[in-house]
Structure formats: structure tokens, C-alpha cells
Design an enzyme around this catalytic site. Structure first.
Site, short mmCIF file in Angstrom:
data_model
loop_
_atom_site.label_atom_id
_atom_site.label_comp_id
_atom_site.label_asym_id
_atom_site.label_seq_id
_atom_site.Cartn_x
_atom_site.Cartn_y
_atom_site.Cartn_z
N LYS A 52 -134.26 -21.27 81.94
CA LYS A 52 -133.31 -22.37 82.18
C LYS A 52 -131.95 -21.81 82.62
CE LYS A 52 -135.77 -25.41 78.99
NZ LYS A 52 -135.89 -26.00 77.65
N GLN A 96 -132.93 -26.30 72.05
CA GLN A 96 -134.30 -25.81 72.27
C GLN A 96 -135.14 -26.03 71.00
OE1 GLN A 96 -135.47 -24.81 75.25
NE2 GLN A 96 -137.51 -24.59 74.38
N ASP A 119 -131.90 -33.73 77.82
CA ASP A 119 -133.31 -33.64 77.46
C ASP A 119 -133.91 -35.04 77.23
OD1 ASP A 119 -134.87 -31.35 77.36
OD2 ASP A 119 -133.91 -30.59 75.54
N1 GUN Z 1 -139.49 -27.18 73.52
C1 GUN Z 1 -140.61 -27.36 74.25
N2 GUN Z 1 -140.32 -28.11 75.34
C2 GUN Z 1 -139.02 -28.41 75.28
C3 GUN Z 1 -138.14 -29.16 76.11
O1 GUN Z 1 -138.51 -29.73 77.14
N3 GUN Z 1 -136.86 -29.22 75.70
C4 GUN Z 1 -136.42 -28.64 74.57
N4 GUN Z 1 -135.16 -28.76 74.24
N5 GUN Z 1 -137.20 -27.94 73.77
C5 GUN Z 1 -138.49 -27.84 74.12
#
Ligand code: GUN
Length: 285
Positions: A52, A96, A119
Site C-alpha cells: 500500500k 490494518q 477502508d
Molecule cells: N486486512 C485484510 N484485508 C484488509 C483490508 O482491505 N483493509 C484492512 N485495513 N485490513 C485488511
């Protein structure tokens, strides 16, 4: 059989976001800013966060990662979120997941300012998605919708079976499909006879983390397959939830793993962050 090439589409989207970011910078003197909270040392989470961050760098965003030890207190994470909520250089906040056991994840997700919730996990944005209003939509299912659109696949009136009912993937996936007038079934760990449901599907969306869950005898001919699973097989290779070799023989379209849904998730995070920056810029005028 045609491949739904998420890698190619993600690159195209990234290029257009990079151009829009340059224009935004010229017009406002600012660039979109993303803050990522990374707690503990889960290797997969570290890999995702790295990807990311690199994507932010490629398109010209500002990004900062708050790395915290796994024994950090709830209060310390909350303080960081509050700081990021107030920071005008930050447009998007991403926590995350998963977080360590002692952390109240729901409380943290609810603390993120809904306008910075790139998100789409805050109940405010979940609610807006539920009633079909604009807001922030979780990146993975949003990426799937863009991928289908790119290949002119209209879900309207189609039997869509979503396998997996998580807040991150399955539930928002089902809502997006319903909002696009699909007939939607959600199957999950307690579903009796999964095959009975998948055999009836025009399109299958699966993201449960079980290697090879969907086999050829579970799908009808010309099915469309969207594999959202991420697993490491016995040889350490990245694979999805679908037995690709078998199922691709029967499918009309199928996403590969890797190179299908994964790159689209990151492209949508960039897209949501740019949208947040544009919203904040408008609001400040
Ligand atoms: N953990 C697994 N997929 C995701 C996601 O799309 N966003 C976040 N923040 N954590 C995750």
C-alpha cells in the site's frame, strides 16, 4: 475462457490516479495523504502495508505508517487515531486488520472520522452502502465491481453466490451486487451443502481462505468466477480459493490468483484516498 486481468486494470487506474493527483497538486498545492496503522508483527499485514505504501509513492501521495508493538494499549492507538483525525495533511486513515486479541477493533473503527474512512469499515459508511448512498466502500469488493464493469459483465438479474460473510469482503460484496440489481445469496461456514448453491450460480465470488474450496463439479458451465481468496499452498505459492486448473475449463471468465482481485484492492484504496482528499478540499472552501 477469458481471464479477468486485475493487474492490467489496476495499472490503468493507477495511471489515471497519478494524473489526477498531479492536477490536484497544481490546483491546491496539496497531495492526498494516507495514514496506516500497523499493529504487531503479522507477516501478511506487513506485506500488505508495504504494498500500500509503495502504491502511494507511485501515484504521488503522502503516506505515513504508524508501526506499533503487539502489546500496545488500546488508549495509545486511540490517541494516534484522534491525532490523524485532526491532521489536515491526512485524508485517509487505514487500520490494518486483524489486530491483536486484547484490542477492541470495533471501537477503533468507530473512532476513525467517517470522512477519512478510506477502508469503508465505519458503521456510518457501512450504513450508507446498505441504503445505496455514496460513501466509502470497502476496497476489495469495490475493486471486484470495477473489474466486472471493465469486461462488460452486468450483474443485473444474475444469480450471484457470495461465499464468505466477512465485514471486509463478503457482506459489502453482497450489498454492492444487490445495489446493482443482482439476485444474491450469501453462503458461509454454516451453510449446508455449499455445492447446491454454487451449482445454481451465474457468478461466484469466493473469499474464505480455503485453498481449492471451489471445484469443477460445484459449478455450472460458463460460470463467471471471482476468486478473492489468498492462501499459500504447500510449495509456498500464492493461490486462491478456487481450483483454477479444473474450474477454468468450465468458466467463461475467471480471475487468476495472483493478478486478479488483489491489485484491484490497492487501486481502490488509492481511488478512495483521492476521493477523500477532493472532498476535504471542497469542504475547506
Ligand atoms: N486486512 C485484510 N484485508 C484488509 C483490508 O482491505 N483493509 C484492512 N485495513 N485490513 C485488511
Amino acid at each position: 475462457m477469458k481471464i479477468l486481468d486485475g493487474k492490467k486494470l489496476a495499472l490503468k487506474i493507477e495511471n489515471s490516479i497519478a494524473q489526477e493527483t498531479a492536477l490536484f497538486k497544481k490546483q491546491t498545492g496539496k497531495v492526498p495523504g494516507l495514514a496506516v496503522m500497523l499493529v504487531g508483527n503479522d507477516p501478511a499485514s506487513h506485506t500488505y502495508v508495504n504494498m500500500k505504501k509503495k502504491a502511494c509513492d507511485r501515484v504521488g501521495f503522502y503516506s505515513i505508517t504508524h508501526e506499533m508493538p503487539s502489546d500496545i494499549s488500546q488508549e495509545a492507538i486511540e490517541e494516534t487515531i484522534i491525532m490523524m483525525n485532526q491532521n489536515p495533511n491526512i485524508d485517509g486513515i487505514l487500520i490494518q486488520l486483524p489486530l491483536p486479541e486484547h484490542i477492541d477493533t470495533t471501537k477503533l473503527l468507530e473512532l476513525v472520522a467517517p470522512g477519512k474512512d478510506v477502508d469503508g469499515f465505519h458503521p456510518y459508511n457501512v450504513g450508507r452502502l446498505t441504503v445505496g448512498l455514496d460513501g466509502f466502500v470497502p476496497c476489495t469488493p469495490l475493486g471486484v465491481m470495477h473489474l466486472l464493469q471493465e469486461y462488460n459483465i452486468d450483474v443485473k438479474g444474475k444469480n450471484c453466490v457470495v461465499v464468505g460473510a466477512s465485514n471486509i469482503v463478503g457482506k459489502p460484496m453482497a450489498l454492492l451486487l444487490l445495489n446493482a440489481n443482482a439476485t444474491v445469496e450469501i453462503c458461509h461456514i454454516f451453510t449446508d451443502d455449499l455445492k447446491k448453491h454454487t451449482l445454481n450460480a451465474d457468478i461466484i465470488f469466493v473469499g474464505v481462505g480455503v485453498e481449492g474450496l471451489i471445484k469443477a463439479d460445484m459449478v455450472k458451465k460458463d460460470v463467471i468466477i471471482v476468486d478473492i481468496g489468498v492462501n499459500k499452498n504447500a510449495n509456498g505459492k500464492l493461490v486462491g480459493d478456487v481450483n483454477f486448473n479444473e474450474v477454468s475449463q468450465k468458466a467463461s471468465f475467471i480471475t487468476p490468483v495472483p493478478g486478479g482481485v488483489g491489485p484491484m484492492t490497492i487501486a481502490m484504496l488509492l481511488s478512495n484516498s483521492l476521493k477523500a482528499a477532493q472532498m476535504h478540499n471542497k469542504a475547506s472552501k
